[in-house]
Write an enzyme that holds these catalytic residues in place. Structure first.
Site, PDB file in Angstrom:
ATOM      1  N   SER A 118      11.032   1.733   6.456  1.00 48.36           N
ATOM      2  CA  SER A 118      11.244   2.757   5.415  1.00 48.36           C
ATOM      3  C   SER A 118      12.562   2.537   4.682  1.00 48.36           C
ATOM      4  O   SER A 118      13.259   3.487   4.346  1.00 48.36           O
ATOM      5  CB  SER A 118      11.209   4.171   6.017  1.00 48.36           C
ATOM      6  OG  SER A 118      10.031   4.374   6.740  1.00 48.36           O
ATOM      7  N   ALA A 139      17.029  10.430  -2.680  1.00 53.52           N
ATOM      8  CA  ALA A 139      15.846  10.047  -1.906  1.00 53.52           C
ATOM      9  C   ALA A 139      16.211   9.219  -0.680  1.00 53.52           C
ATOM     10  O   ALA A 139      17.269   8.587  -0.623  1.00 53.52           O
ATOM     11  CB  ALA A 139      14.877   9.255  -2.781  1.00 53.52           C
ATOM     12  N   GLY A 155       3.089   2.031  -2.195  1.00 52.64           N
ATOM     13  CA  GLY A 155       3.399   2.503  -3.538  1.00 52.64           C
ATOM     14  C   GLY A 155       4.792   2.165  -4.014  1.00 52.64           C
ATOM     15  O   GLY A 155       5.349   2.861  -4.870  1.00 52.64           O
ATOM     16  N   SER A 156       5.371   1.066  -3.503  1.00 49.56           N
ATOM     17  CA  SER A 156       6.746   0.748  -3.882  1.00 49.56           C
ATOM     18  C   SER A 156       6.857   0.290  -5.338  1.00 49.56           C
ATOM     19  O   SER A 156       7.849   0.579  -6.004  1.00 49.56           O
ATOM     20  CB  SER A 156       7.324  -0.317  -2.945  1.00 49.56           C
ATOM     21  OG  SER A 156       6.525  -1.471  -2.951  1.00 49.56           O
ATOM     22  N   GLY A 169       0.815  -1.207   0.000  1.00 51.25           N
ATOM     23  CA  GLY A 169       0.000   0.000   0.000  1.00 51.25           C
ATOM     24  C   GLY A 169       0.851   1.260   0.000  1.00 51.25           C
ATOM     25  O   GLY A 169       0.340   2.360  -0.153  1.00 51.25           O
ATOM     26  N   GLU A 173       7.446   6.327   7.836  1.00 47.86           N
ATOM     27  CA  GLU A 173       7.252   6.423   9.286  1.00 47.86           C
ATOM     28  C   GLU A 173       7.432   7.835   9.835  1.00 47.86           C
ATOM     29  O   GLU A 173       7.015   8.124  10.955  1.00 47.86           O
ATOM     30  CB  GLU A 173       8.279   5.507   9.981  1.00 47.86           C
ATOM     31  CG  GLU A 173       8.153   4.060   9.556  1.00 47.86           C
ATOM     32  CD  GLU A 173       9.432   3.269   9.810  1.00 47.86           C
ATOM     33  OE1 GLU A 173       9.372   2.283  10.526  1.00 47.86           O
ATOM     34  OE2 GLU A 173      10.495   3.666   9.290  1.00 47.86           O
ATOM     35  N   VAL A 198      10.181   7.371   3.826  1.00 49.63           N
ATOM     36  CA  VAL A 198       9.220   8.359   4.321  1.00 49.63           C
ATOM     37  C   VAL A 198       8.015   7.725   5.035  1.00 49.63           C
ATOM     38  O   VAL A 198       7.185   8.425   5.574  1.00 49.63           O
ATOM     39  CB  VAL A 198       8.741   9.264   3.161  1.00 49.63           C
ATOM     40  CG1 VAL A 198       7.867   8.480   2.180  1.00 49.63           C
ATOM     41  CG2 VAL A 198       8.032  10.503   3.655  1.00 49.63           C
TER      42      VAL A 198
END
Lengths: 292, 767
Positions: free
Chosen positions: B533, B715, B494-495, B492, B720, B718
Site C-alpha cells: 500500500s 492520503a 486503480g493506481s 487492479g 490492505e 488502503v
C-alpha cells in the site's frame, strides 16, 4: 497435452463404432466439463475424443410417458432438466437439486448421461436418481440394455459401462407426490464439492413412513443405500427419536475415511444430522406443496 | 481516455468517484496483459519440478526429453551456469538458484526446463525427465525448524541491500534467517506485578495469492541487451537484480510490464524473470514461461505462523506488559520473508499503549514452498493473535470488548512500542465507527435452539514500509495534453487512475484526459515496487511533485511571455508562443523518499519507524449451527483510515476486496501437506477460495474522516487495511455465540463442532 483426434459422428451407432472397448485413451465427449478438467490435470491423455454434439436431437429430449414416467435423453443438458416445467411439476426434488449442482455455466453444458457415466462420487444427481428408483438405458454395439441407476456405479469413478457403451436414456418413475429431498453439505466454500449428499424419498401412509429410500453420496466411493437407516424409518413416524435412531443407524453403516472435507467421524456426525434434516425437509415441503 | 469534448472539468480531481481509466479496455478484452504476449520465434518453457522435499541431486537424465520430436532443448541448473555463473537471487538473501543446484529444498522446486515451439510438447517432454536424489531429512514446522539439526541452507547469504541484515552474513548451521527483537520498558517487572497474566499460542496456515493472471515472463534477447516482458509488481527491482546476475549495466536490461491480472504480493522481486532470461540467452530466441494456476503453489505463498503472546493486565483492564514470540515459516527460500519478519514483527504487540514490550520475531527456513509478501505483508498474521487475545482478556475480566480496546489503544502523540510517537493514525475513530455500524450498544438477538448468534470486532494497524523511493515524470505536449511516466504497476488497484487524479489536480486537467504510461525501465523512472500500500503515498507524492515542477516551469514561461501566470495554465498555448508552432514539451520531474530512522539493533527502538500508519477495523455477526459447527456471517462491517480517499469508488472496492480475500483466508484456504512435504490439495477443486455465495449479504465499507498530514492531499494507502481485523472478529463472534474459542486458522465448521464436543466433554474421535 498432446494433439488428439476429435471425431464428430452424426449418429449414436456411429459414435459407438468410434469407441474402443479396450482403449482407455478413447473417450466420448458430452458436455466435456469433466473431460476437460481431467485433461488439464493430466489424468486423461486421450488419443481420440468422440464428440456426441452432432448426434440425433432425440437423445436430448425430455418427455413424460403415458405411464407417468419421465424419459430423459442421455444428452439432455442439466439446465434443460432444471428449467423444464414438466420436471418442476412432477419431480420437484430433481429441479431443486439441480439449482445448487455445480454452477450455472456447468449446468448449461454438462449432460445427464455424462454426469452419470463419469461416476465421480461427489455428483449430486446420482443419489437423487437412485433414491427415486430411476433406470438407465445403455446402448452399445449389440443394442440396448436397461439397469437400475443404483447398479450403475461399482466404485470410485467406476461403472458397469463398457468403454463402447453410452447412456442413451434415463427413466425416472413418477415422484407421485412422494415427499423427497436432497441435502448437499459443503464444509468449505459454498461452491465446493459436497462433503456429504443425502437423498431421501418417502412413501407415506398418513403420517407413517411406509417405505423410505435413503441414498448417500460424496462421503462414499459411490452412491450408497443406507439400508439400516431405511429399516428404522420403515413403519415409523418421523419423530425426533426415530430420526435420531435412523441417523445413528446410517452413521454406523457408513464405511468412510477422512479427506480434506472432514474427518470420518465428523462426516458420520454430519450424516446423523442431515439424514434427519432431509426427512424433515421432504415432509415439510410436501406438506406445503412447495414443489418448485 | 475519452474524447476531450465529453469531459467536463470538475473543480477538483481529488475525491472524484471515478471509474478506472482502463475499465472499458478491460471489459471489452482489449487491455494488454503479458499473459497474451506472443513474439516471433518464441519458445515456450515448461518446468520439471522436484518430488523430494530435501535431497542431494545425484542425476538428472534429460536424454529422453531431449530426443522427443519438437523439443528445442532441455536445461538444468548446470546449463544456467554457462550464462549466469553465480545464479543465486533474492531481495533479502542471495539464496535461491535459478534452477536447483546440488540439492533440492522443497517438493515443487524447479529442477529443469524443456523449451519447444509448442507448449504442449514442452509439457509432454517434462514427463520424460528422470531425476535421482539422495534423500535428506526434511523439516516443515516453523517452531521445530528454528532449533532443528536439519539445515535447509548451510550458510546464510544476506543480499547486502538491507543494512540491518548484514550482521547475519556467514552465519551457519541455523534455519533462522533473521531474529528481530524489540525491547521497551521492563517486561519482567510488569509481569511480576500484574494482576492477571494471559498466555496463548495462535497459528495461521500457509496459503497462496491466487491472482487471476498466473505468474508469467517473456525474455527477448537482443544484440547486447535483453528485454524482459513480465507481469511484475517490481520492474525496477527486476532490472537491478538481473543486471547484477548478468554482470551488465542496468541500461542493458529493459523490463516492461502491462496491466496485471492481480498481484497481491505474488509478483514481486524475481519469480520467472531470471529463468526466462537465462534460457533466452542459451537458446538465443525469445522464451516465455507462463505458470499454470496450480504451479503458483510451488512458487510463492503466504507465511504460516506460530505466535505466542503473553500479556500482563491490571484488574481494571489496563495492559501493562506484553511479550510476543513470532515464528514465520518462510519455506525453502527467504524471498522477502526477513522484511516481513521485521516490519510486521515490530507491530506484534498491537495498536495498544503498553509501557513494557518484548518482541522476538524469527524468519525460519523450512522444506516447504517459499513464502513472501502477501496482501498485508504479515500484518494479518499478527493481528489474529493480539486481537484474539484482546477478546479473551475482555471476557476473563468481564469488560466489554470495545471498552477494553478504548482503554488501551494508542492515541495521538503516544509512543508506539518502537518509541515512535503516533501521528495521524485514527485508531480510536475506526474503533468507534465499527462499534456504531454494529449498533454495539443496541439489544442483540442471540438466536435460539440450534442456531445461535454472536458478534465480534477487531482492529489492526500497519506501519508503511520505509524507507523507499519513487520517481515520476509528467510530460505536457504541444497541445497541452499530459502523459504521466511512472513505474507504479496497475494490478487492479486503480493506481493509473489515482495518479491521473493527482497530476490533474495540480495541473487543472481532468483525469480522463491524462495518459499513464505503463512501467518500462527504458522509459519510466525508478520506483521501489508496487507493494505494501505504498504507491498512493510515495508515487502520489512523486507525481504531485512532477506536476508541480511542470506547473512552475509553465508559470516561468508565462511570465517570460507576459501572460497571466495565475490559475489553470495551458501548456499548449505557452509552447506555441515559445516555438511559433505546436512543438516541444514541458517535462516535470519529482522524486520522493520519506524520512526514516532505522531501529536500534538491540532494542528495535526508533524515533521515526514509519512515515504513516494504516488502520483497519472489522465487525461481524455470525450465526452458528450447534448441531454441525457450520456458521455464516450475517453482517460484515469494514472501516479503514486511509486519510483522504483519492478516488472513493476505488477505495470502496479495495475495502470490500481486501475484506473478502481475508474472509477466504480465515474460513477456507489452506495448503495441506503430507508427512513428506507433498502438497495434497494443489488444485482449485480442493483449494477453495470464496465464491459469490460465500460473501455476506450485508457487507459495509467506510472510510473515517481523517487526514494524513504528510500524505499527498492528505492520503495514504488502503489496499490492505480491510484485511486486518477479519479473522479474530469471526473467532470472537463464534465464542460469543456458542462459547468456544478457536486459535488456529482456518476457522472450519469441523473445528467449531469439535470444540463444542470437547466443551461438553464428549470429544469427537480424531479420525
Amino acid at each position: 497435452m498432446i494433439p488428439f483426434e476429435l471425431a464428430r459422428p452424426s449418429s449414436l451407432q456411429e459414435a459407438i463404432a468410434l469407441l474402443d472397448p479396450e482403449d482407455p485413451d478413447i473417450r466420448p465427449l458430452g458436455g466435456g466439463t469433466a473431460v476437460m478438467l481431467m485433461m488439464k490435470a493430466g489424468v486423461l491423455r486421450p488419443t481420440r475424443l468422440v464428440s456426441l454434439g452432432g448426434i440425433e436431437p432425440s437423445y436430448a429430449a425430455l418427455s413424460v410417458a403415458p405411464n407417468g414416467e419421465l424419459h430423459i435423453g442421455g444428452l439432455t443438458r442439466l439446465a434443460a432438466l432444471e428449467h423444464s416445467p414438466l420436471v418442476k411439476a412432477g419431480w420437484p426434488v430433481l429441479a431443486r437439486t439441480l439449482r445448487t449442482l455445480s454452477n450455472v455455466r456447468v449446468r448449461h453444458v454438462a449432460t445427464v448421461g455424462g454426469n452419470l457415466a463419469h461416476a465421480d462420487p461427489h455428483m449430486d444427481l446420482p443419489p437423487v436418481l437412485t433414491a427415486l428408483g430411476a433406470r438407465v438405458t445403455i446402448t452399445g454395439p449389440r443394442g440396448e440394455r436397461t439397469i437400475a441407476a443404483e447398479d450403475l456405479c461399482t466404485g470410485y469413478y467406476e461403472t458397469v459401462l463398457a468403454r463402447n457403451e453410452l447412456i442413451s436414456r434415463v427413466v425416472v418413475p413418477a415422484q407421485a407426490q412422494r415427499p423427497a429431498a436432497y441435502m448437499k453439505v459443503t464444509t468449505r466454500a459454498a461452491h465446493d464439492w459436497p462433503a456429504l449428499g443425502v437423498a431421501v424419498v418417502l412413501d407415506m401412509e398418513g403420517d407413517v413412513i411406509r417405505n423410505a429410500s435413503v441414498i448417500v453420496g460424496a462421503a462414499t466411493d459411490k452412491p450408497t443405500r443406507m439400508a439400516a437407516a431405511e429399516a428404522v424409518l420403515r413403519g415409523a413416524r418421523a419423530d425426533d427419536a426415530t430420526l435420531r435412531r435412523a441417523g445413528e443407524a446410517g452413521a454406523a453403516e457408513l464405511d468412510i475415511v477422512g479427506d480434506p472435507h472432514g474427518s470420518a467421524s465428523y462426516k458420520k456426525h454430519l450424516l446423523t444430522v442431515y439424514l434427519a434434516r432431509a426427512v424433515r425437509l421432504a415432509l415439510d415441503q410436501s406438506a406445503r406443496k412447495d414443489y418448485a | 481516455m475519452t474524447t476531450p469534448d465529453s469531459v467536463q472539468l470538475p473543480e477538483r480531481q481529488i475525491g472524484r468517484a471515478l471509474n478506472r481509466l482502463e475499465s472499458r479496455a478491460k471489459v471489452t478484452g482489449r487491455a494488454e496483459y503479458i499473459h497474451n504476449l506472443v513474439l516471433p520465434r518464441m519458445l515456450y518453457g515448461k518446468i520439471f519440478r522436484s518430488n523430494t522435499a530435501h535431497g542431494r541431486i545425484v542425476d538428472i537424465d534429460v536424454s529422453a526429453a531431449r530426443a522427443m520430436e519438437g523439443v528445442f532443448g532441455v536445461y538444468t541448473g548446470e546449463d544456467i551456469l554457462r550464462v549466469i555463473p553465480n545464479p543465486y537471487f533474492g531481495p533479502a538473501f542471495h539464496d535461491q538458484p535459478i534452477l536447483a543446484l546440488d540439492k533440492v529444498r522443497y517438493i515443487g522446486e524447479p529442477v529443469a526446463v524443456v523449451l519447444a515451439e509448442d507448449p504442449h510438447i514442452a509439457e509432454e517432454a517434462t514427463h520424460l525427465i528422470i531425476a535421482q536424489y539422495e534423500e535428506m531429512a526434511a523439516v516443515f514446522d516453523e517452531v521445530e525448524a528454528a532449533s532443528s539439526s536439519v539445515i535447509v541452507h548451510e550458510t546464510l547469504k544476506p543480499a547486502g541491500t538491507f543494512p540491518d541484515l548484514k550482521h547475519l552474513a556467514g552465519r551457519s548451521n541455523t534455519n533462522v534467517a533473521l531474529d528481530f527483537q524489540l525491547r521497551r520498558g521492563d517486561v519482567d517487572a510488569a509481569f511480576a506485578s500484574a494482576d492477571h497474566v494471559f498466555d496463548h499460542t495462535f497459528r495461521t496456515q500457509q496459503v497462496m495469492h491466487t491472482p487471476l493472471e498466473p505468474i508469467v515472463s517473456v525474455a527477448e534477447p537482443e544484440h547486447d541487451s535483453i528485454t524482459i516482458h513480465t507481469a511484475s509488481q517490481s520492474p525496477s527491482f527486476v532490472r537491478i537484480e538481473m543486471a547484477r546476475l548478468l554482470g551488465w549495466q542496468e541500461n542493458q536490461v529493459r523490463v516492461r510490464t502491462a496491466l496485471l491480472g492481480g498481484g497481491f504480493g505474488a509478483k514481486l522481486y524475481i519469480k520467472l524473470e531470471a529463468l526466462v532470461t537465462a534460457l533466452a540467452l542459451l537458446a538465443r530466441r525469445p522464451v516465455k514461461i507462463a505458470l499454470t494456476m496450480e504451479e503458483q503453489f510451488f512458487t510463492i505463498t503466504k507465511h504460516a505462523t506460530t505466535v505466542r503472546i503473553q500479556t500482563a493486565v491490571t484488574n481494571d483492564g489496563r495492559i501493562t506488559g506484553r511479550k510476543c514470540e513470532v515464528w514465520w515459516n518462510g519455506g525453502a527460500y527467504a524471498d522477502i520473508g526477513p522484511r516481513v519478519t521485521q516490519k510486521s514483527g515490530f507491530t506484534a504487540s498491537g495498536p495498544y499503549d503498553i509501557d513494557n514490550v518484548s518482541i522476538d520475531s524469527y524468519a525460519v527456513y523450512t522444506n516447504l514452498p517459499p513464502a513472501g509478501a502477501f496482501r498485508g505483508f504479515g500484518i494479518p498474521q499478527v493481528v489474529w493473535p493480539y486481537e484474539s487475545q484482546a477478546d479473551i482478556i475482555a471476557r476473563a475480566l468481564r469488560i466489554d470488548p470495545v471498552q477494553f480496546r478504548r482503554q488501551n489503544i494508542l492515541r495521538e502523540g503516544r509512543p508506539h512500542a518502537t518509541g515512535t510517537p503516533m501521528h495521524d493514525a485514527a485508531i480510536d475513530l475506526v474503533l468507534e465507527r465499527v462499534a456504531e455500524r454494529m449498533q454495539w450498544n443496541a439489544p442483540f438477538e442471540r438466536g435460539a435452539g440450534t442456531l445461535r448468534r454472536g458478534r465480534g470486532i477487531g482492529i489492526g494497524f500497519k506501519a508503511l514500509v520505509a524507507p523507499t523511493t519513487s520517481v515520476a515524470m509528467v510530460n505536457l505536449g504541444g497541445d497541452g495534453s499530459c502523459i504521466i511516466y511512472s513505474s507504479t504497476v496497475d494490478m487492479g488497484q486503480g493506481s493509473d487512475t489515482a495518479m491521473a487524479l493527482i497530476a490533474g489536480e495540480v495541473l487543472g486537467i481532468a483525469a480522463e484526459k491524462i495518459k499513464v504510461v505503463h512501467p518500462d525501465t527504458d522509459v519510466t523512472p525508478y520506483d521501489m515496487a508496487t507493494l505494501g500500500s505504498r504507491s498512493t503515498f510515495h508515487m502520489g507524492h512523486a507525481v504531485r511533485l512532477a506536476a508541480e515542477d511542470a506547473l512552475a516551469q509553465m508559470r516561468a514561461l508565462a511570465e517570460e511571455y507576459g501572460m497571466s501566470a495565475e490559475g489553470v495554465i495551458n501548456a499548449g498555448t505557452l509552447l506555441r508562443k515559445k516555438y511559433g508552432m505546436p512543438a516541444g514539451n514541458i517535462v516535470g520531474t519529482g522524486s520522493f523518499i520519506p524520512s526514516y530512522t532505522s531501529p536500534d539493533h538491540e532494542t528495535g527502538q526508533s524515533p521515526n519507524i514509519t512515515p504513516n500508519w494504516m488502520v483497519g477495523g472489522c465487525g461481524v455477526e455470525v450465526e452458528v449451527d450447534t448441531d454441525t459447527g457450520h456458521f455464516r456471517l450475517l453482517r460484515f462491517e469494514n472501516v479503514v483510515d486511509c486519510g483522504t480517499p483519492i478516488n472513493p469508488k476505488v477505495v470502496d472496492s479495495q475495502i470490500s476486496g481486501a475484506a473478502i480475500m481475508q474472509l477466504g483466508l480465515s474460513l477456507f484456504e489452506r495448503m495441506e501437506f503430507d508427512e513428506n512435504g507433498q502438497l495434497r490439495n494443489g488444485s482449485f477443486a480442493e483449494y477453495k477460495i470464496p465464491g459469490i455465495h460465500d460473501i455476506p449479504n450485508n457487507i459495509g465499507r467506510e472510510t473515517v474522516d481523517a487526514y494524513q498530514g504528510n500524505g499527498p492531499f492528505g492520503a495514504k494507502g488502503v489496499g490492505e487495511s480491510a484485511t486486518f481485523g477479519v479473522a479474530s472478529a469471526i473467532a470472537e463472534a463464534i465464542e460469543d455465540a456458542v462459547g468456544v474459542r478457536l486459535t488456529s486458522l482456518p476457522l472450519t465448521p469441523e473445528a467449531v463442532y469439535r470444540a463444542l464436543c470437547a466443551a461438553r466433554n464428549e470429544p469427537l474421535p480424531e479420525e
